[in-house]
Design a protein around this motif. Structure first.
Motif, PDB file in Angstrom:
ATOM      1  N   SER A   1     124.056  55.193  45.859  1.00 49.88           N
ATOM      2  CA  SER A   1     125.244  55.014  46.702  1.00 49.88           C
ATOM      3  C   SER A   1     126.246  54.099  46.007  1.00 49.88           C
ATOM      4  O   SER A   1     125.869  53.113  45.370  1.00 49.88           O
ATOM      5  CB  SER A   1     124.847  54.448  48.072  1.00 49.88           C
TER       6      SER A   1
ATOM      7  N   GLN B   1     121.934  60.074  49.230  1.00 51.81           N
ATOM      8  CA  GLN B   1     122.442  59.193  48.193  1.00 51.81           C
ATOM      9  C   GLN B   1     121.302  58.484  47.457  1.00 51.81           C
ATOM     10  O   GLN B   1     121.376  57.291  47.152  1.00 51.81           O
ATOM     11  CB  GLN B   1     123.409  58.178  48.804  1.00 51.81           C
TER      12      GLN B   1
ATOM     13  N   GLU C   1     128.747  61.658  45.205  1.00 53.00           N
ATOM     14  CA  GLU C   1     129.043  60.784  46.337  1.00 53.00           C
ATOM     15  C   GLU C   1     129.311  61.549  47.630  1.00 53.00           C
ATOM     16  O   GLU C   1     129.197  60.984  48.725  1.00 53.00           O
ATOM     17  CB  GLU C   1     130.245  59.893  46.013  1.00 53.00           C
TER      18      GLU C   1
ATOM     19  N   ASN D   1     123.955  59.065  53.588  1.00 50.91           N
ATOM     20  CA  ASN D   1     125.268  58.620  54.062  1.00 50.91           C
ATOM     21  C   ASN D   1     125.259  58.490  55.583  1.00 50.91           C
ATOM     22  O   ASN D   1     124.661  59.294  56.266  1.00 50.91           O
ATOM     23  CB  ASN D   1     126.351  59.618  53.663  1.00 50.91           C
TER      24      ASN D   1
END
Length: 254
Positions: free
Chosen positions: A192, A216, A211, A254
């Protein structure tokens, strides 16, 4: 005995999840350049001999005004945009224009493109050209005289790259860091905050990241880890200033 095993497991998880990996060395992409091709117009990757992977499109532009707009006809599938070695942002098939932060005058424009997949879906499904091709303009003026360079990122032997103390100047490159493992066991690499790239651990390819993906983290199987010192090598397409990665005992989303 059960309690001892549990304590050992917790200690391993704590040491892994708390461990930061300082990416303290870099290797330049010049080491993996393929044959340079030159043409007036952009050539798709299939004409550069690339079925999948990365290519660098480079030229010199003269801007007639401050902060001109770069516009491309075809972007398949993704490219990071650099001017004079400074990241400007990225372009995709859905976002084919970008305002460049630059003064009027002569500059070096570099577009690092990735072909994410072999098949183009949607209206262009019969046209499986990848990379950058078609018209490309700067404030409406066609850009010509391109150098196009295949980048053998996944095909290279990362163990043979020459790394030096970090001084890459902000352009895409390979990063290297070291971390320690007491007892090899499945763990995760937290990516991340990084942009888009590829990961190797102890010379073994571990996977890719982006991203915009929901996950992540990259799973690291126990069999690619070793007791003691381990090496982590990362190719990063969007050099956005990140210099640290972390290990985690669980997947990151995320």
């Amino acid at each position: 005995m059960k309690s001892f095993s549990l304590i050992l497991g917790l200690l391993f998880m704590t040491s892994v999840s708390a461990q930061e990996i300082q990416m303290s060395e870099t290797a330049s992409l010049e080491q993996i350049y393929g044959e340079v091709q030159e043409a007036q117009e952009l050539l798709p990757m299939n004409e550069l001999g690339i079925e999948f992977g990365y290519a660098l499109y480079e030229t010199t532009v003269t801007a007639g005004e401050k902060n001109p707009v770069l516009a491309l006809e075809n972007v398949r599938d993704y490219a990071s945009v650099y001017v004079d070695g400074r990241l400007q942002g990225w372009i995709t098939e859905e976002k084919k224009t970008i305002a460049l932060q630059m003064s009027a005058g002569e500059h070096t424009l570099q577009l690092y493109a990735e072909n994410i997949g072999r098949i183009t879906y949607g209206p262009e499904i019969l046209d499986n050209s990848k990379g950058l091709f078609g018209s490309i303009t700067l404030s409406g003026t066609e850009i010509e005289n391109w150098k196009m360079i295949p980048l053998a990122v996944r095909e290279c032997s990362v163990g043979e790259l020459t790394f030096t103390p970090q001084a890459n100047g902000g352009i895409p490159c390979f990063y290297k860091g070291l971390f320690t493992v007491e007892t090899p066991a499945e763990t995760y690499l937290d990516v991340s905050g990084w942009g888009m790239g590829e990961v190797w651990v102890n010379g073994h390819y571990a996977g890719s990241y982006w991203e915009q993906n929901a996950q992540q983290s990259i799973q690291l199987p126990a069999d690619i880890l070793q007791k003691g010192t381990n090496s982590l090598i990362v190719f990063e397409l969007k050099s956005n200033g990140k210099r640290i990665m972390r290990l985690s005992d669980k997947a990151i989303f995320n």
